[in-house]
Design a protein around this motif. Structure first.
Motif, PDB file in Angstrom:
ATOM      1  N   ALA A  54       0.840  -1.201   0.000  1.00 39.77           N
ATOM      2  CA  ALA A  54       0.000   0.000   0.000  1.00 39.77           C
ATOM      3  C   ALA A  54       0.873   1.249   0.000  1.00 39.77           C
ATOM      4  CB  ALA A  54      -0.926   0.002   1.209  1.00 39.77           C
ATOM      5  N   ASN A  64       2.091   4.604   1.239  1.00 36.99           N
ATOM      6  CA  ASN A  64       2.081   5.288   2.533  1.00 36.99           C
ATOM      7  C   ASN A  64       3.254   6.261   2.550  1.00 36.99           C
ATOM      8  OD1 ASN A  64       1.756   6.095   5.157  1.00 36.99           O
ATOM      9  ND2 ASN A  64       2.487   4.183   6.058  1.00 36.99           N
ATOM     10  N   GLN A  92      -5.750  12.106  -3.490  1.00 33.33           N
ATOM     11  CA  GLN A  92      -7.014  12.355  -2.823  1.00 33.33           C
ATOM     12  C   GLN A  92      -7.277  13.854  -2.692  1.00 33.33           C
ATOM     13  OE1 GLN A  92      -9.035   9.882  -2.116  1.00 33.33           O
ATOM     14  NE2 GLN A  92      -7.554   8.299  -2.702  1.00 33.33           N
ATOM     15  N   HIS A 138      -3.213  13.824  -0.100  1.00 33.45           N
ATOM     16  CA  HIS A 138      -2.436  12.619   0.126  1.00 33.45           C
ATOM     17  C   HIS A 138      -2.607  11.645  -1.041  1.00 33.45           C
ATOM     18  CE1 HIS A 138      -2.682  14.234   4.243  1.00 33.45           C
ATOM     19  NE2 HIS A 138      -1.508  13.636   4.413  1.00 33.45           N
ATOM     20  N   SER A 176      -2.927   7.760  -2.481  1.00 32.05           N
ATOM     21  CA  SER A 176      -3.401   6.436  -2.105  1.00 32.05           C
ATOM     22  C   SER A 176      -3.248   5.513  -3.306  1.00 32.05           C
ATOM     23  CB  SER A 176      -4.865   6.475  -1.654  1.00 32.05           C
ATOM     24  OG  SER A 176      -5.697   6.881  -2.741  1.00 32.05           O
ATOM     25  N   TYR A 202      -1.719   1.353  -4.665  1.00 33.42           N
ATOM     26  CA  TYR A 202      -0.951   0.157  -4.370  1.00 33.42           C
ATOM     27  C   TYR A 202       0.186  -0.016  -5.368  1.00 33.42           C
ATOM     28  CZ  TYR A 202      -4.788  -1.168  -1.282  1.00 33.42           C
ATOM     29  OH  TYR A 202      -5.710  -1.188  -0.274  1.00 33.42           O
TER      30      TYR A 202
END
Length: 958
Positions: free
Chosen positions: A857, A859, A916, A920, A922, A924
């Motif tokens: 993911a 991050n 987003q 941020h 997001s 994978y």
């Protein structure tokens, strides 16, 4: 510091287990010879694995030495090589006197095998006290009647003279007289090796005396003579002319090894075109006739090196090189094609194309599994030739069209993508290619080939005859509506209405992206009739391939728009065909929503179909017609231009590569050998054999002191009795630890031993040894570790030692035997991964094939998707295969990354991220590989590095 023990041979056996000394002694005492043999084998294996069995030496002398069995005699000498011959104080064991007496008797034994075994043992012996009383017996064996004894006697004298010259000061003179009278090739070769290493002048005199007879000697002595010639010419380049003729004479030797070494010697001695051409011809002969694939790969590497230095010579012999395609090995074929693509030019392009066309025709009747990859490589090679020499496109494209009906998806897709590029780049071929594609359209089996051919119809069918033929071909493939009978459709639609589809997890598409599917679409498909023998558009639609449906609808729409733009178009025919197209499109929509097919039509395809219906409702709209019929082709043309720019950038980067840089410029200073100082080493001739060891260990690579400091790992604390640190050097398949240990106590440390162990596919190469470190002294130890796969490995261990006294001082707090635990050393996976390039088709094939996947993911604190991608590329040492618009402000980003390990393993990464509303990122990162280790290790690396962000340099997309 303790002296390193001599080891003349190693035997690895995992099955060996610890046996009690009494049991071994009982086996030696047995009267059965077979039992003695098995027991002695166990003793040898145990000693080689570190067991101390010196107490059995007297038993061996008592019960094995008197035995006359030949096998037992051979095992006895192997035992004597491994056994410890000196006591703890460094003096020779008393038992060795009995051993010396036994060896003297064997040296005078009437059986030649016993004599030869004793001489072989003495050729490995480094103990002066054992060799000294046997010198006279060694000399006598030089005159023995059997060649086996004579050749081993030479080796024994060579070993004695090299280790202790004062024992046989006249050794070279003896061997010099021996080699003149000797007739056995092996004995003569051993004598020549001794002269080369002990008295080179005498060896040179012998070489000159027999230089005219070299071609008639055995290949084993010819190889040593070539080695001496290279060595002498490296020391004195003025000697080249004296020996070059002998090398040319050896070139016609029947031995492949001699021919290979002659070619290497010719290249190192002379840069003249005649010498280089002779060497290349020898390499090509080996490439065509030798059966060993490893030899062929080595020969191709040699030819690749010559291509960089003498390209003009190799271009004239390109047809000899291309004969290497006769090998069935795919790796050899790939290397041959890569080399040929570097050498092809205007003078030989026609001949190369003829050979490639013949090879691609051969793949039709060959085994499908073996020929697919080869055919794909041939298509890529022809593609490269067409890019370099556009005039040959017309001669190859018609041959390749025959392969679009191949059932193998990769091979057929590679062919049709190449044809699409040819059609756009060379307008004069469009009419012929389109006509041939229409003929082959009913035989196509692969959905992707259908899609590309339909796109070609929609973009390059301009005349009325081409439009009519393309429409007729599509009509025949689609058939009539409805695609499934009304009764089946009605039942499926009623069932779909009654059931409420429940949302399930995402599905993975072929390109690595996710698509949402409903549980109703995952139900068992309804039988829709017998499948046709020949796949067509109709069978693909019924099977649920709605991507093909969207492309078919788009193609039909474009064909009608182009037909409406013709001045000679008949309005009645246009209206009739538009109606047929709208009927097919509506039938596709109904089929996709009915539930008859294995999967339901997705929203994107449905929207595309509705858009086609909207366009067909007004085919005379010139504005929309221009967008549909012109802009799409213009976008593809821009894509080709971008690819050509990428090829040019990659070519420039290759020219800037340090490996391909110019070694010397025209304005560089000229260095005269006669004016050099005595300390300067002449390196006009590069002897590659002499550099093999340094290259293998990485010593030949330049490294500054600061970069070495970055690789220092502290293993113990500053307050420990022994301070230790290590410099970790990773060189391809080897990890080398240079460990520095410092005794911080005021008394010496005995039996200091560095004990290491590994986790992962790492293997220690040697057993630890014991050392003595004086007070406040230091010791350097090198440990070699082999790496067998790409994954993060861990090296851990401890240092054990004994203090000088039986008990430690009262205030020291230390025991007589102590241990220091070492910090773990983590081997970084990035040391094994290098950026690589592959086509999108190859990436998709590997993505579908690889079974190991690791999903990470996103991050990170990075808010820009492009910056995040550059950060991932920099920290994973991978290559971005997707073109990224640096100035784009889109909040979505999808890219494919690719890398290859030094072990040939492929690493694939698909990056899918979204920005987003809060700024941020997001999404994978999905990692796939054929092995589990690289997928997990790469995932851990990304997880650890994606938070640590520093503006990296922006890499160029591949």
């Amino acid at each position: 510091m303790a002296m390193e023990k001599q080891c003349t041979y190693l035997i690895f056996d995992e099955s060996v287990t610890r046996v009690e000394t009494a049991e071994l002694a009982q086996g030696l005492e047995s009267s059965d010879v077979k039992s003695k043999q098995n027991t002695l084998k166990k003793i040898i294996l145990l000693m080689l694995n570190g067991e101390q069995l010196g107490s059995l030496l007297m038993k061996v002398i008592q019960y094995v030495v008197p035995n006359e069995d030949k096998t037992l005699k051979k095992l006895l000498y192997l035992y004597l090589e491994a056994v410890e011959k000196r006591s703890a104080d460094g003096h020779l064991l008393p038992e060795m006197i009995l051993i010396c007496n036994m060896i003297r008797n064997d040296l005078n034994h009437p059986n030649e095998f016993v004599r030869g075994s004793a001489l072989r043992f003495l050729s490995r012996m480094k103990e002066r006290d054992i060799l000294e009383p046997l010198v006279s017996s060694l000399k006598v064996n030089l005159e023995h009647r059997h060649s086996y004894v004579r050749r081993n006697a030479v080796l024994a004298i060579y070993n004695t003279h090299r280790s202790f010259e004062e024992l046989i000061p006249d050794g070279p003179e003896l061997i010099g007289d021996f080699i003149d009278a000797e007739s056995d090739v092996s004995a003569k070769r051993n004598a020549f090796v001794m002269l080369c290493n002990c008295e080179q002048e005498r060896a040179m005199r012998y070489l000159v005396s027999v230089i005219d007879q070299i071609s008639g000697m055995g290949d084993i002595i010819q190889l040593n003579m070539l080695e001496l010639i290279r060595k002498v010419c490296r020391q004195d380049p003025f000697q080249k002319s004296k020996y070059i003729r002998a090398v040319f004479n050896l070139q016609s030797s029947a031995s492949n090894s001699v021919a290979f070494e002659c070619a290497s010697t010719l290249v190192s001695l002379s840069s003249a075109q005649t010498a280089v051409k002779t060497a290349v011809q020898a390499y090509c002969q080996l490439l065509s006739t030798h059966s060993d694939n490893n030899v062929k790969l080595i020969v191709l590497d040699k030819l690749s090196d010559l291509q960089k230095k003498h390209p003009d010579v190799l271009k004239g012999l390109i047809m000899d090189i291309i004969r290497g395609l006769s090998s069935p090995n795919i790796d050899i074929r790939k290397k041959v094609l890569d080399l040929v693509m570097e050498l092809v030019n205007m003078s030989n392009i026609d001949e190369v194309i003829v050979v490639l066309k013949k090879e691609i025709m051969k793949t039709q009747g060959a085994d499908a599994e073996k020929s697919t990859d080869y055919r794909q490589m041939l298509v890529q090679a022809i593609h490269t030739c067409v890019i370099k020499f556009p005039e040959v496109a017309g001669t190859v494209v018609h041959v390749l069209i025959d392969f679009i009906d191949d059932s193998n998806a990769s091979s057929a897709s590679e062919v049709i993508l190449f044809i699409r590029e040819v059609v756009e780049t060379y307008p004069r071929l469009r009419e012929t290619v389109v006509t041939r594609l229409i003929e082959y359209f009913p035989t196509i089996k692969v959905p992707k080939v259908f899609r590309v051919v339909l796109w070609i119809f929609s973009e390059y069918c301009n005349s009325q005859s081409e439009l009519d033929a393309a429409f007729a071909a599509i009509k025949a493939s689609l058939g009539s509506c409805p695609f499934v009978d009304e009764e089946t459709l009605s039942v499926a639609e009623n069932t779909a209405t009654a059931s409420t589809p429940k949302q399930s997890g995402p599905a993975v598409l072929m390109d690595g992206t996710y698509a949402t599917q409903a549980s109703a679409s995952m139900a068992v498909p309804t039988s829709v009739g017998k499948k046709e023998d020949t796949p067509s558009l109709r069978t693909l639609l019924i099977a649920g391939d709605f991507f093909v449906a969207a492309v078919s609808a788009s193609t039909l729409t474009k064909l009608m728009l182009r037909y409406a733009g013709l001045k000679s178009a008949d309005p009645a025919i246009l209206n009739e065909r538009v109606a047929e197209c709208m009927q097919w499109i509506c039938g596709m929509v109904r089929l996709g929503k009915s539930g008859v097919t294995p999967g339901r039509m997705d929203d994107d395809c449905q929207e595309r179909l509705w858009l086609c219906l909207l366009m067909l409702s007004d085919p005379h709209n010139e504005t929309m017609r221009d967008i549909w019929t012109e802009k799409c082709r213009a976008s593809y043309a821009q894509l080709l231009v971008h690819k050509q720019k990428q090829v040019a950038v990659a070519k420039d980067a290759a020219q800037d590569d340090p490996k391909t840089k110019v070694k010397a410029h025209v304005d560089d200073l000229i260095s005269f050998r006669q004016l050099r100082g005595k300390g300067v080493v002449v390196t006009e001739i590069e002897d590659e054999d002499a550099l093999d060891l340094s290259r293998a260990t990485g010593a030949a690579e330049d490294e500054d002191f600061s970069s070495r400091l970055k690789r220092v790992t502290q293993l113990t604390g500053l307050s420990d009795p022994i301070y230790a640190e290590a410099v970790v050097t990773v060189h391809e398949y080897d990890v080398v630890l240079d460990v520095l240990m410092i005794n911080q106590l005021s008394e010496p440390l005995h039996n200091v031993c560095l004990e290491l162990a590994t986790v992962g596919d790492l293997k220690l190469c040697e057993r630890p040894q014991s050392y003595t470190i004086l007070p406040h002294a230091s010791l350097n130890i090198r440990a070699n570790i082999k790496v067998s796969s790409t994954e993060t490995g861990i090296i851990y261990g401890n240092i054990v030692y004994d203090l000088s006294s039986s008990g430690a001082p009262a205030n020291s707090g230390l025991d007589a035997g102590s241990m220091v635990i070492l910090n773990d050393i983590h081997i970084d996976i990035m040391d094994y991964i290098t950026p690589a390039t592959c086509t999108l088709l190859q990436f998709r094939c590997m993505w579908a094939e690889f079974e190991w996947e690791n999903k990470v993911a996103v991050n990170t604190s990075i808010s820009d998707p492009v910056k995040y991608l550059h950060h991932i590329v920099a920290c994973t040492n991978m290559n971005c295969l997707t073109h990224i618009d640096e100035e784009s402000e889109c909040g979505f980003l999808a890219a494919n990354l690719y890398a290859k390990s030094i072990f040939g393993e492929d690493a694939l990464v698909n990056v899918s991220i979204e920005k987003q509303r809060d700024g941020h990122l997001s999404g994978y990162l999905r990692i796939r590989s054929k092995t589990q280790g690289i997928a997990l290790s790469l995932g851990d690396k990304i997880t650890a590095k994606q938070k640590n962000f520093a503006d990296p340099p922006k890499p160029a997309a591949a």
